[in-house]
Structures are given as structure tokens and as C-alpha cells.
Design a protein around this motif. Sequence first.
Motif, PDB file in Angstrom:
ATOM      1  N   THR A  99       0.832  -1.207   0.000  1.00 37.19           N
ATOM      2  CA  THR A  99       0.000   0.000   0.000  1.00 37.19           C
ATOM      3  C   THR A  99       0.863   1.251   0.000  1.00 37.19           C
ATOM      4  OG1 THR A  99      -1.844  -1.090   1.124  1.00 37.19           O
ATOM      5  CG2 THR A  99      -1.721   1.302   1.314  1.00 37.19           C
ATOM      6  N   TRP A 100       1.927   1.253   0.790  1.00 35.53           N
ATOM      7  CA  TRP A 100       2.819   2.405   0.832  1.00 35.53           C
ATOM      8  C   TRP A 100       3.585   2.580  -0.473  1.00 35.53           C
ATOM      9  CZ3 TRP A 100       2.172   6.419   3.531  1.00 35.53           C
ATOM     10  CH2 TRP A 100       1.636   6.349   4.819  1.00 35.53           C
ATOM     11  N   MET A 101       3.868   1.489  -1.161  1.00 37.63           N
ATOM     12  CA  MET A 101       4.491   1.597  -2.477  1.00 37.63           C
ATOM     13  C   MET A 101       3.581   2.382  -3.423  1.00 37.63           C
ATOM     14  SD  MET A 101       6.001  -2.269  -3.024  1.00 37.63           S
ATOM     15  CE  MET A 101       6.647  -1.873  -4.665  1.00 37.63           C
ATOM     16  N   PHE A 102       2.292   2.005  -3.443  1.00 36.53           N
ATOM     17  CA  PHE A 102       1.334   2.695  -4.300  1.00 36.53           C
ATOM     18  C   PHE A 102       1.143   4.142  -3.852  1.00 36.53           C
ATOM     19  CE2 PHE A 102       0.423  -1.530  -5.708  1.00 36.53           C
ATOM     20  CZ  PHE A 102      -0.140  -1.402  -6.970  1.00 36.53           C
ATOM     21  N   ALA A 103       1.139   4.372  -2.541  1.00 31.59           N
ATOM     22  CA  ALA A 103       0.966   5.737  -2.038  1.00 31.59           C
ATOM     23  C   ALA A 103       2.114   6.632  -2.484  1.00 31.59           C
ATOM     24  CB  ALA A 103       0.871   5.718  -0.512  1.00 31.59           C
ATOM     25  N   ALA A 104       3.331   6.097  -2.446  1.00 31.80           N
ATOM     26  CA  ALA A 104       4.490   6.884  -2.868  1.00 31.80           C
ATOM     27  C   ALA A 104       4.364   7.310  -4.325  1.00 31.80           C
ATOM     28  CB  ALA A 104       5.777   6.078  -2.665  1.00 31.80           C
ATOM     29  N   LEU A 105       3.986   6.374  -5.192  1.00 36.78           N
ATOM     30  CA  LEU A 105       3.978   6.639  -6.625  1.00 36.78           C
ATOM     31  C   LEU A 105       2.704   7.312  -7.113  1.00 36.78           C
ATOM     32  CD1 LEU A 105       5.571   3.306  -7.896  1.00 36.78           C
ATOM     33  CD2 LEU A 105       6.701   5.467  -7.372  1.00 36.78           C
ATOM     34  N   ASN A 106       1.574   7.028  -6.458  1.00 34.71           N
ATOM     35  CA  ASN A 106       0.287   7.535  -6.961  1.00 34.71           C
ATOM     36  C   ASN A 106      -0.214   8.783  -6.238  1.00 34.71           C
ATOM     37  OD1 ASN A 106       0.340   5.343  -8.621  1.00 34.71           O
ATOM     38  ND2 ASN A 106      -1.388   4.279  -7.704  1.00 34.71           N
ATOM     39  N   THR A 107       0.187   8.963  -4.973  1.00 35.02           N
ATOM     40  CA  THR A 107      -0.338  10.061  -4.175  1.00 35.02           C
ATOM     41  C   THR A 107       0.701  11.145  -3.891  1.00 35.02           C
ATOM     42  OG1 THR A 107      -1.916   8.564  -3.114  1.00 35.02           O
ATOM     43  CG2 THR A 107      -1.508  10.673  -2.014  1.00 35.02           C
ATOM     44  N   VAL A 108       1.907  10.740  -3.541  1.00 36.22           N
ATOM     45  CA  VAL A 108       2.929  11.712  -3.144  1.00 36.22           C
ATOM     46  C   VAL A 108       3.745  12.217  -4.331  1.00 36.22           C
ATOM     47  CG1 VAL A 108       4.932  12.119  -1.655  1.00 36.22           C
ATOM     48  CG2 VAL A 108       3.030  10.695  -0.843  1.00 36.22           C
ATOM     49  N   GLU A 109       4.113  11.335  -5.237  1.00 36.08           N
ATOM     50  CA  GLU A 109       4.991  11.745  -6.335  1.00 36.08           C
ATOM     51  C   GLU A 109       4.352  12.708  -7.347  1.00 36.08           C
ATOM     52  OE1 GLU A 109       8.534   9.850  -8.885  1.00 36.08           O
ATOM     53  OE2 GLU A 109       6.675   8.674  -8.950  1.00 36.08           O
ATOM     54  N   PRO A 110       3.087  12.517  -7.769  1.00 36.79           N
ATOM     55  CA  PRO A 110       2.546  13.394  -8.821  1.00 36.79           C
ATOM     56  C   PRO A 110       2.637  14.888  -8.538  1.00 36.79           C
ATOM     57  CG  PRO A 110       1.177  11.455  -8.626  1.00 36.79           C
ATOM     58  CD  PRO A 110       2.164  11.392  -7.499  1.00 36.79           C
ATOM     59  N   PRO A 111       2.240  15.385  -7.350  1.00 41.12           N
ATOM     60  CA  PRO A 111       2.377  16.829  -7.131  1.00 41.12           C
ATOM     61  C   PRO A 111       3.827  17.292  -7.067  1.00 41.12           C
ATOM     62  CG  PRO A 111       1.602  15.738  -5.132  1.00 41.12           C
ATOM     63  CD  PRO A 111       1.541  14.736  -6.220  1.00 41.12           C
ATOM     64  N   ILE A 112       4.726  16.421  -6.604  1.00 45.66           N
ATOM     65  CA  ILE A 112       6.140  16.783  -6.563  1.00 45.66           C
ATOM     66  C   ILE A 112       6.688  16.929  -7.977  1.00 45.66           C
ATOM     67  CG2 ILE A 112       8.444  15.931  -5.941  1.00 45.66           C
ATOM     68  CD1 ILE A 112       7.154  14.706  -3.428  1.00 45.66           C
ATOM     69  N   LEU A 113       6.313  16.023  -8.865  1.00 44.40           N
ATOM     70  CA  LEU A 113       6.733  16.126 -10.259  1.00 44.40           C
ATOM     71  C   LEU A 113       6.117  17.365 -10.921  1.00 44.40           C
ATOM     72  CD1 LEU A 113       6.536  12.415 -11.459  1.00 44.40           C
ATOM     73  CD2 LEU A 113       8.589  13.767 -10.953  1.00 44.40           C
ATOM     74  N   GLU A 114       4.886  17.646 -10.556  1.00 50.71           N
ATOM     75  CA  GLU A 114       4.225  18.827 -11.106  1.00 50.71           C
ATOM     76  C   GLU A 114       4.961  20.101 -10.701  1.00 50.71           C
ATOM     77  OE1 GLU A 114      -0.283  20.732 -11.418  1.00 50.71           O
ATOM     78  OE2 GLU A 114       0.236  19.412  -9.738  1.00 50.71           O
ATOM     79  N   LEU A 115       5.444  20.133  -9.467  1.00 53.87           N
ATOM     80  CA  LEU A 115       6.195  21.299  -8.996  1.00 53.87           C
ATOM     81  C   LEU A 115       7.501  21.441  -9.774  1.00 53.87           C
ATOM     82  CD1 LEU A 115       6.628  23.639  -7.055  1.00 53.87           C
ATOM     83  CD2 LEU A 115       7.532  22.005  -5.379  1.00 53.87           C
ATOM     84  N   SER A 116       8.185  20.326 -10.002  1.00 55.67           N
ATOM     85  CA  SER A 116       9.426  20.382 -10.776  1.00 55.67           C
ATOM     86  C   SER A 116       9.166  20.896 -12.180  1.00 55.67           C
ATOM     87  CB  SER A 116      10.059  18.983 -10.842  1.00 55.67           C
ATOM     88  OG  SER A 116      10.424  18.528  -9.556  1.00 55.67           O
ATOM     89  N   THR A 117       8.091  20.425 -12.787  1.00 56.72           N
ATOM     90  CA  THR A 117       7.732  20.872 -14.132  1.00 56.72           C
ATOM     91  C   THR A 117       7.415  22.364 -14.152  1.00 56.72           C
ATOM     92  OG1 THR A 117       6.865  18.689 -14.720  1.00 56.72           O
ATOM     93  CG2 THR A 117       6.097  20.563 -16.029  1.00 56.72           C
ATOM     94  N   ALA A 118       6.662  22.799 -13.145  1.00 59.74           N
ATOM     95  CA  ALA A 118       6.277  24.212 -13.084  1.00 59.74           C
ATOM     96  C   ALA A 118       7.494  25.116 -12.967  1.00 59.74           C
ATOM     97  CB  ALA A 118       5.335  24.434 -11.903  1.00 59.74           C
ATOM     98  N   ARG A 119       8.482  24.696 -12.202  1.00 61.03           N
ATOM     99  CA  ARG A 119       9.659  25.541 -11.991  1.00 61.03           C
ATOM    100  C   ARG A 119      10.650  25.475 -13.145  1.00 61.03           C
ATOM    101  NH1 ARG A 119      10.924  24.480  -5.534  1.00 61.03           N
ATOM    102  NH2 ARG A 119       9.306  25.891  -4.717  1.00 61.03           N
TER     103      ARG A 119
END
Length: 213
Positions: A99-119
Amino acid sequence: MTITITAFERSPDGGKGLARDSRVRWALEEVGQPYQVRLVSFGAMKEPAHLVLHPFGQIPTYEDGELALFETGAIVLHIGERHAGLLPTDAKARARAITWMFAALNTVEPPILELSTARLFEADKSWSKERLPLVEDRVRSRLIQLSARLGDAEWLDGAFSAGDLLMVSVLLRARYSGALDEHPSLAAYVARGEARPAYKRAFDAQWIVNTGD
């Protein structure tokens, strides 16, 4: 037959360990499995030979005999299921780790990647100044939630697992963007992951390739 993974011939991060092959390297180091790396250029990633392995033309891929996999979550899960060291033997604890594997990739990572893209890629857009605070708030919200769940625990659910491996890998990108500055417990959590001997071996292996040292 030795496991083969693919990685960037020259990673855009310059050896900081943020490319996704680092996660697979770390997983293999944790379970003590030897592997070899086939380096691919950006051009080669779009060629038919690589697209057979990864239909979206990305890295990493994983080959073991006739088995070929792509997507880091699937690869790390496969490694954890085949070799001791990444998933608990207790069925319920194992399910929580996944469950934590999925949480890392599906819940936590997307907004972090979005922030990198935005900057990195949207800073020159006319709407960037209005959008960036919204993106930063989404990251901040996720990190507050994760920090509250971690509390003062060493790892997310008892002993270190594949869930922690992926979560630390995701948070490394957040640290480089400065998003972890407000969350000392998460910064310490990432530091514990980096202190693991298996992580250090994986980092050193990819660093040598990407710096030429």
C-alpha cells in the motif's frame, strides 16, 4: 542469467540519484542480487528495440531471462516478491508495505513532479506566477499529511520495506526543490534511507556513470 536494467547514458540530473533507475538499483542492492546495466541514449529510447521493452520510451526496464518489465513500482514489487529483504513475511504487514508503495507513486509523487515541471519548464509562461503557489500548496499538503503519519517512527510501518524505498526515492526530488525544508521529520526520514549501505552502493554506481569518474 544476470538481471539487466536500462538507465540513461547521461542522466539529466547529473548523477544526483533522481533518475528512476536508481530505485531499481537500490532494490537489487537491498536483496543482494547482482545486475548489469545497459545504458541507452535519448535517441535509442525511441527506437523499436527499446520500445519492445518499454512502450512509452522511458527508463528503467528490467530483463531476467524471458521476463521483461517496465515501471519502477512493478519492478520493485517483483524484486520484493522474489527475494527476501523488501517485503515482510507476515501477510498483513506485506499488504501494508505494498500500500505504501502505491501511495508513494500515486499520491505523493505526482504533485512533486508537477512542482518540478512548473519551476523548470513553465517559469516563462504568463500564467506561471499565479499557478506556482497552487502547485506548491498541493505539495505542502501532501507532505504535511505524510509527516503526520510518520510521526517520530523510523519507517512508515515497522521495519524498512519497499514502501520506504519508493517513498524516500520520491522525497529526494522534493528535497532538491526545497519542499522538505518545512518538514524536518521527513528530511530525517530521507537521510535514514540514504544512510543504508544498499542505497549508498546504488547511488555510487549511478554516480560514476553520470559523472564519468
